[in-house]
Design a protein around this motif. Structure first.
Motif, PDB file in Angstrom:
ATOM      1  N   ILE A   1     -21.792  -3.257  32.710  1.00 15.56           N
ATOM      2  CA  ILE A   1     -20.768  -3.660  31.734  1.00 15.56           C
ATOM      3  C   ILE A   1     -21.299  -3.308  30.357  1.00 15.56           C
ATOM      4  CG2 ILE A   1     -19.367  -5.578  30.866  1.00 15.56           C
ATOM      5  CD1 ILE A   1     -19.082  -5.290  33.882  1.00 15.56           C
ATOM      6  N   GLY A   2     -20.611  -2.433  29.645  1.00 12.96           N
ATOM      7  CA  GLY A   2     -21.057  -2.061  28.300  1.00 12.96           C
ATOM      8  C   GLY A   2     -21.173  -3.288  27.414  1.00 12.96           C
ATOM      9  N   ALA A   3     -22.199  -3.295  26.580  1.00 14.23           N
ATOM     10  CA  ALA A   3     -22.468  -4.483  25.755  1.00 14.23           C
ATOM     11  C   ALA A   3     -21.310  -4.794  24.817  1.00 14.23           C
ATOM     12  CB  ALA A   3     -23.753  -4.292  24.956  1.00 14.23           C
ATOM     13  N   ALA A   4     -20.508  -3.798  24.460  1.00 11.58           N
ATOM     14  CA  ALA A   4     -19.406  -4.032  23.516  1.00 11.58           C
ATOM     15  C   ALA A   4     -18.072  -4.247  24.230  1.00 11.58           C
ATOM     16  CB  ALA A   4     -19.302  -2.866  22.527  1.00 11.58           C
ATOM     17  N   VAL A   5     -18.134  -4.478  25.532  1.00  7.18           N
ATOM     18  CA  VAL A   5     -16.897  -4.793  26.260  1.00  7.18           C
ATOM     19  C   VAL A   5     -16.512  -6.233  25.930  1.00  7.18           C
ATOM     20  CG1 VAL A   5     -15.921  -5.187  28.564  1.00  7.18           C
ATOM     21  CG2 VAL A   5     -17.316  -3.151  28.111  1.00  7.18           C
ATOM     22  N   THR A   6     -15.282  -6.406  25.503  1.00  2.00           N
ATOM     23  CA  THR A   6     -14.860  -7.766  25.126  1.00  2.00           C
ATOM     24  C   THR A   6     -14.617  -8.605  26.370  1.00  2.00           C
ATOM     25  OG1 THR A   6     -12.523  -7.181  25.118  1.00  2.00           O
ATOM     26  CG2 THR A   6     -13.719  -6.896  23.044  1.00  2.00           C
ATOM     27  N   TYR A   7     -14.611  -9.905  26.160  1.00  3.18           N
ATOM     28  CA  TYR A   7     -14.338 -10.817  27.270  1.00  3.18           C
ATOM     29  C   TYR A   7     -12.968 -10.507  27.876  1.00  3.18           C
ATOM     30  CZ  TYR A   7     -18.087 -13.602  25.149  1.00  3.18           C
ATOM     31  OH  TYR A   7     -19.269 -14.033  24.629  1.00  3.18           O
ATOM     32  N   SER A   8     -12.022 -10.203  27.020  1.00  2.69           N
ATOM     33  CA  SER A   8     -10.668  -9.938  27.533  1.00  2.69           C
ATOM     34  C   SER A   8     -10.649  -8.718  28.437  1.00  2.69           C
ATOM     35  CB  SER A   8      -9.685  -9.738  26.381  1.00  2.69           C
ATOM     36  OG  SER A   8      -9.527 -10.941  25.681  1.00  2.69           O
TER      37      SER A   8
END
Lengths: 495, 831
Positions: free
Chosen positions: A270-277
């Protein structure tokens, strides 16, 4: 310059790197419909809708707290505010429903509520789905209202579809082209250099290589993804940032990719900048307990902006996702000028707000394993308020029952120490044991030895100790409750 | 068809509730109003417009709210050179200000001016009723968050940064002293902000010694942050003479006018205060809005520039007072049926460092320590403890909720002691008509309770509509088989006294203008904080003048329009200002009728009894002889006929009195009633709980606007629920507030709305007293309906001990408190 659209009109505005969207709206642009209630992302009075075009030019909207969103992140986006919704005297359905349901009293929270309803209305227009209580809570849980008690707001949400659809849904149209020289500048990492004056250094790299280069060049500039934590320094502590590095548009940090680790485990990076949404659909499918936790993490506005990487990097002892990731044996992919390395998450948190991140290193991705076919995950968060509250205590428990004994028991807690932490001794008391009262009694006793939580505004040390032990008792009941229908936790908190 | 004055067929119980006092009030008012008696007559009628379309009129600003056009203080356009103010707040709870280097602060970047106590030309004490609130600290620091100095700068950020820099660079130094933070200990030491007050009726000691059972208990009832969404804010501009115009988010413009004038050392006529609307008030802007106006006015006069203040949320929460935390004790003697014979109740209000409104607040806690129950022969004592926290202040209910908590706790305790259902015990103790010696219809402060029949009827209706007894059985069965999840159920009533207990505040004024196009402007002394007061007032005027509400507008509340006003507080906004607006309307109407009789119907012998204003017409005569003059034509003709189209109105509540020297009197014009049934589910392993169903029946007399009234009932209930459940104020040992923002202070949010929430207004029971169209005040009373949630939590917990004991459950009943109470009960059961 920030080039964006405000309610359909192209704008080009200069702003310091630490300007918020709310300041830009109210102070620079004189748009005072959007209110400041707390300047900390907790009340929702400043809610706006941010439109982002997909590859096909189709606009997608999410709600955001303007008070803690960096203004420069508007670059190339459509910003919709409460002033933009009505078509002359014709109100948008979200507005009309609020009027007919008597949904406003003092009216100060109302613009934010209207904008949350607007994003819900857009979502319903795109993909109609039943407005379940959970869905309404998810859409409106981040908007505090002190007057109405929310019933008329709930009614407005439920009835807005009965109002005529907007005649001119201009916000669904593709963005008009902006000044190309400036939009190009956004995409060009090399534009900002050492000679760029401080105060103009809002850096928006789009590749990992460029991100690492900026990291080296501007070591004092903080990284920002959603800004949901960092921006509190600006609004609450009056910290000034001459430069900020925005990771939210770095391609490598924005992906979700399937992967197989060297140890053979399969899962996702999961990319670190993937938002929770963005993460939510994957968790909904594979980890319902984790997904349920996300519903109680911040609010829609926060989940639309906040990222998994941010939650880990800021290493708060009361971050919601680290205990879950610890229980799942998550790993991190760290990237630095010298290359990339993997690290187990439980080796990452060293001490209060101290991590194993080296100088100039960034979190690139988080490995989330596929669920084990017979594995179980329970995530229980305790807080004063069910929605939009920070944990007093969070327990995340992984276990498997194999031939009557517990296997792969991993018990992780937040709020019990200076870092999110596994309870190794309590785990050992259960590993390989039948789920008997005696085994759990030993585990609870171990817990008391293992943790000395502190007292703070969210709970006393005694309460944390007691509640943590009781969560293990709840776990025992869950593990052994195959033959009884008795509820061991409240529906509202269960998943 | 003529609308005749006729009583609607009332419920016989309600009709018998129209007491002697009510008749007296009607007489008293009848004589006061020109035209002899329209008020007295109309107010006993069922309102003729009860079911017309505009009755549930939307909030007058609703469209402006939803489009972002409604302007709050910080949205007002100000001159480009407007100064921005930041406050230097004390970091310590108790100590001495030893050094304040304003000269260095003034030299900080962006700073235009900085002021402390020595810079105040006029009064330096801005205590609202009693002295004790210095505008800036002189030497002694009394709480963390107290204002030491203020800075005015070119920008908001520069002002805040200057304050931070001033502290960081030691331009301010303080000596720290030990703070006093425990109100009970302070009371024991006799540290009070005002003297103790006692209300007493009958021989309470004998009642205790003769009683079959004595029930004793104590409780801590937590405070509450107002958390109005719009924080404290004002904008002050200079006038061409010595004065200022103050735009402020404020429930009490007249007091701010007075304090600003006193601080500047100028006359009140030089200060104009304007309030268009507040983004929430709840009592938090009754006295707490004035200091910022005074400080901004000071900068404004010193520099000749406009000045604005808005407190950042964390500073707002540290600097301003909150709902008083209370410590209550009760010792009550009851007979074998659980009926209270007498006893004593002691309430200790934690007032913070200064009196502010605490005298009246603790009084109101005492006035409501009976809630809906006769205390018999009782003594009620109220202490006003002084501690080193912000000066606690008005908050919806004004001490009433805290007082009621004592008796509601006692009701549960009595029930457990006797093994009865708490509702049974509550009902037995209700005030009731009683003309024997025990007089169980008279309060401990000597006021007879009118409308006891309404209380009984209301509770019976709710009992039935909420299915209380069947659910009670279901819950008992559920709890018997569920070891972790326990359900609880409770019905609690509310009886709330309506009137300011400071008698002089029970007055109101209004100013009515009719312009030549027929449009109408009404100004009155009340302020709009979301409660819909302006909507109700426009409805009153529209109804009196027979106009559509859209013809009537309210500009803003301004001290130069209606002077010497009372705060919009004590739920009295519509009661008082509605009557004043009506008074103005009635007078103007009479004048127009006199004019019309001569002008339009000369020689026809028409008098005002033959005329009425309806649907935009003056209508004279009936049937075939009916004649209609459009409102616009009437107004035009009156103007050319040189008839004044402006009128002022006034109202003062009749009958009320209270003799504080003996603690007896009739301080309230009437009581408002209500009741709620709440059901909760508690996870006794984690302390988490959910309010699963709430049923409310509430008395607003004949509603002025049911939509607004329902909104007040629901909003008040949820706010009360927050007070008793999740809203926890926490201080550290040094007296610094830790819960300083919405991240740490948790007001109810969307998901806290009970999944089943049945709210209804009691129908068919008009106010027994002559109030505006027989309505009742609604702002505060519903707040206390939330006590049912707390009582239901106690009920659920009591199941852990076989319902033999009511566990102590201090408030707010956070999951932590609920869990610790559950553990204590369980530990007790196993030993």
């Amino acid at each position: 310059m920030i080039n964006f659209h405000l309610n359909g009109q192209p704008r080009s505005v200069a702003a310091a790197p630490d300007t918020s969207v709310l300041e830009l709206l109210r102070d620079t642009l004189g748009q005072t419909g959007t209110k400041e209630g707390c300047a900390s992302g907790d009340c929702g009075a400043c809610t706006v809708a941010i439109g982002e075009p997909d590859a096909a030019g189709q606009m997608h909207y999410h709600s955001a707290n303007a008070c803690i969103m960096p203004a420069h992140q508007l670059q190339g986006r459509q910003l919709v505010t409460v002033e933009g919704l009505a078509d002359g005297d014709t109100l948008h359905p979200a507005q009309a429903a609020m009027v007919t349901c008597h949904g406003s009293q003092c009216g100060f929270c109302t613009p934010g509520i209207v904008m949350s309803l607007f994003t819900l209305h857009e979502a319903q227009t795109a993909t109609p789905a039943p407005l379940t209580p959970e869905r309404l809570e998810a859409a409106l849980g981040g908007n505090l209202c002190r007057c109405t008690g929310y019933r008329p707001i709930r009614d407005a949400a439920l009835t807005m579809s009965e109002h005529p659809a907007p005649r001119q849904a201009w916000w669904r149209q593709a963005l008009a082209p902006m000044n190309t020289a400036q939009t190009d500048a956004v995409k060009t990492d090399a534009v900002k250099t050492d000679s760029t004056p401080p105060g103009e250094r809002f850096l928006q790299p789009t590749t990992l290589a460029a991100l690492l280069a900026e990291r080296v060049r501007f070591p004092d500039a903080p990284l920002v993804a959603g800004g949901t934590d960092l921006w509190l320094n600006v609004t609450q502590n009056l910290t000034r940032y001459d430069g900020v590095i925005d990771v939210s548009r770095v391609d490598e940090l924005s992906r979700i990719e399937t992967a197989t680790l060297d140890d053979g485990r399969e899962g996702w990076w999961i990319g670190a900048a993937v938002t929770y949404s963005r993460l939510a659909p994957l968790l909904d499918e594979h980890y319902p307990a984790f997904a349920h936790l996300l519903h109680r993490l911040g609010s829609a506005q926060i989940r639309n902006r906040g990222t998994l990487g941010g939650n880990i990097a800021n290493a708060s002892p009361i971050g919601d996702t680290p205990p879950v990731l610890l229980a799942l044996n998550a790993r991190l992919l760290l990237a630095g000028p010298e290359g990339e390395r993997e690290l187990a998450l439980d080796a990452f948190f060293l001490d209060y707000k101290k991590t194993a991140l080296r100088e100039n290193e960034v979190i690139r991705a988080i490995f989330l394993p596929h669920p084990e076919p017979t594995g179980n995950l329970n995530v229980w968060k305790l807080s004063k308020r069910r929605e939009d509250d920070i944990s007093a205590l969070l327990g995340a428990f992984h276990w498997r029952l194999e031939e009557g004994v517990l296997r792969e028991v991993r018990l992780a807690f937040g709020g019990m120490a200076a870092i999110s932490k596994r309870a190794y001794i309590a785990e050992a008391a259960l590993e390989g044991q039948a789920p008997t009262e005696a085994a759990f009694t030993a585990a609870r006793a171990a817990l008391l030895d293992e943790f000395s939580p502190m007292s703070d505004v969210r709970g006393s040390a005694d309460y944390r100790q007691l509640a943590a032990a009781n969560l293990l008792e709840r776990l025992r009941r869950v593990v052994t409750a195959t033959d009884t229908a008795e509820e061991v936790m409240l529906n509202a908190y269960a998943h | 068809m003529r609308t005749l004055t006729k009583l609607n067929p009332l419920d016989p119980e309600a009709a018998s509730d129209v007491g002697d006092d009510s008749a007296a009030a009607r007489e008293e008012q009848a004589g006061r109003i020109k035209g002899d008696g329209p008020l007295a007559r109309d107010t006993v009628e069922a309102p003729p417009h009860r079911h017309v379309h505009q009755h549930a009129q939307a909030h007058e600003s609703a469209v402006k709210h939803v489009t972002g056009r409604a302007a709050y203080i910080d949205d007002l356009k100000a001159p480009a050179d407007t100064l921005h103010i930041a406050l230097g707040l004390s970091p310590v709870a108790h100590g001495r200000l030893t050094h304040l280097d304003l000269a260095r602060i003034r030299a900080l970047p962006g700073v235009v001016d900085a002021v402390g106590l020595d810079d105040v030309p006029g009064h330096t004490d801005i205590g609202p009723v009693f002295p004790g609130d210095p505008i800036f600290v002189e030497e002694e620091i009394s709480y963390a968050g107290q204002v030491l100095f203020a800075v005015a700068a070119e920008s908001y950020r520069a002002a805040r940064e200057a304050v931070k820099a001033a502290f960081d660079a030691n331009m301010i130094t303080v000596d720290v002293e030990l703070p006093s933070l425990d109100a009970v200990a302070a009371a024991e030491r006799g540290e009070f902000v005002r003297p103790t007050h006692v209300q007493q009726r009958g021989d309470w000691e004998k009642a205790l010694s003769d009683a079959a059972h004595v029930i004793e208990g104590e409780q801590f009832v937590g405070g509450q942050e107002h958390f109005y969404l719009e924080g404290q804010a004002c904008l002050v501009t200079p006038t061409e003479d010595e004065g200022v115009v103050v735009h402020t988010s404020n429930q009490h413009p007249s007091e701010t006018q007075k304090l600003v004038a006193e601080v500047l050392g100028i006359a009140l006529h030089a200060v104009t205060v304007e309030v268009r609307r507040m983004g929430g008030g709840f009592g938090g802007k009754e006295t707490q809005a004035s200091p910022w106006a005074c400080i901004a006015a000071l900068f404004c006069r010193r520099t000749g520039r406009a000045a604005r203040v808005r407190l950042p949320r964390s500073e707002d929460m540290r600097a301003t007072g909150k709902r008083h935390p209370f410590h209550n004790r009760y010792r009550l003697g009851v007979d074998q049926n659980g009926i209270i014979q007498g006893g004593e109740i002691t309430v200790i209000g934690d007032c913070g460092y200064s009196p502010d409104l605490s005298d009246a607040i603790v009084d109101r806690a005492m006035f409501h320590s009976d809630n809906a129950y006769s205390l018999g022969a009782a003594r009620v004592t109220g202490h006003r403890a002084r501690t080193h926290t912000a000066s606690n202040t008005a908050f919806r209910g004004f001490g009433g909720p805290q007082g009621m908590m004592a008796i509601e706790a006692a009701m549960d305790d009595i029930a457990r002691h006797l093994g009865e259902d708490p509702l049974t015990v509550r009902k037995r103790n209700f005030y009731r008509k009683d003309h024997q010696t025990t007089r169980r219809d008279i309060t401990h402060y000597g006021q007879p309770v009118d409308q006891t029949g309404l209380l009984h009827t209301l509770v019976e209706q709710l009992e039935a509509s909420s299915d209380y007894w069947a659910r009670r059985e279901e819950i008992a069965a559920f709890n018997a088989q569920s070891s972790v999840i326990k359900k609880g159920l409770a019905l609690t009533p509310v009886k709330f006294g309506i009137s300011f207990t400071a008698k002089h505040l029970n007055q109101a004024g209004a100013l009515l203008h009719v312009y030549t196009d027929g449009s109408v402007m009404i100004n009155h002394g009340g302020t709009e904080m979301g409660q819909g007061l302006h909507t109700k007032i426009t409805q009153v005027v529209a109804r009196e003048l027979g106009l559509d509400v859209n013809v009537v507008r309210i500009s803003a509340t301004r001290t130069d329009k209606v002077p010497n006003t009372s705060p919009t507080a004590a739920s009295s906004g519509a009661d008082l200002n509605g009557q004043a607006a009506r008074d103005a309307s009635v007078k103007l109407k009479a004048r127009l009728f006199d004019f019309a009789a001569d002008h339009f119907f000369p020689g026809q012998g028409a008098d005002s009894d033959d005329m009425r204003l309806e649907a935009g017409y003056l209508i004279a005569g009936y049937g075939e002889s009916e004649q209609r003059i459009p409102w616009g034509e009437l107004v035009q003709a009156a103007y050319f006929g040189r008839v004044s189209l402006s009128e002022k109105g006034f109202y003062a509540t009749p009958l009320i009195h209270y003799d504080r020297s003996v603690g007896q009197g009739n301080p309230f014009y009437y009581y408002a009633f209500g009741a709620a049934v709440s059901e909760v589910s508690v996870d006794t392993l984690s302390g988490e709980y959910q309010v699963t169903r709430v049923d409310i029946l509430h008395d607003v007399g004949d509603s002025l606007n049911p939509a607004i009234d329902i909104g007040q009932v629901e909003g008040g209930f949820i706010q009360g629920m927050g007070w008793l459940t999740s809203e926890e104020l926490k201080w550290n040992d040094a007296g610094q507030l830790l819960s300083t923002g919405p991240a740490t202070y948790k007001i109810p949010t969307f998901g806290d709305l009970p999944p089943v929430f049945n709210v209804a207004l009691m129908e068919g029971h008009p106010n027994s007293m002559a109030s505006i169209y027989r309505s009742k005040a609604v702002g505060e009373p519903p707040f206390m309906l939330a006590i049912s949630v707390w009582s239901a939590l106690r009920d659920a917990l009591a199941s852990l001990a076989g319902y033999r004991e009511a566990p102590r459950l201090d408030t707010p009943a956070t999951p932590e408190r609920v869990l610790l109470a559950a553990e204590a009960l369980r530990a007790q059961e196993t030993t």
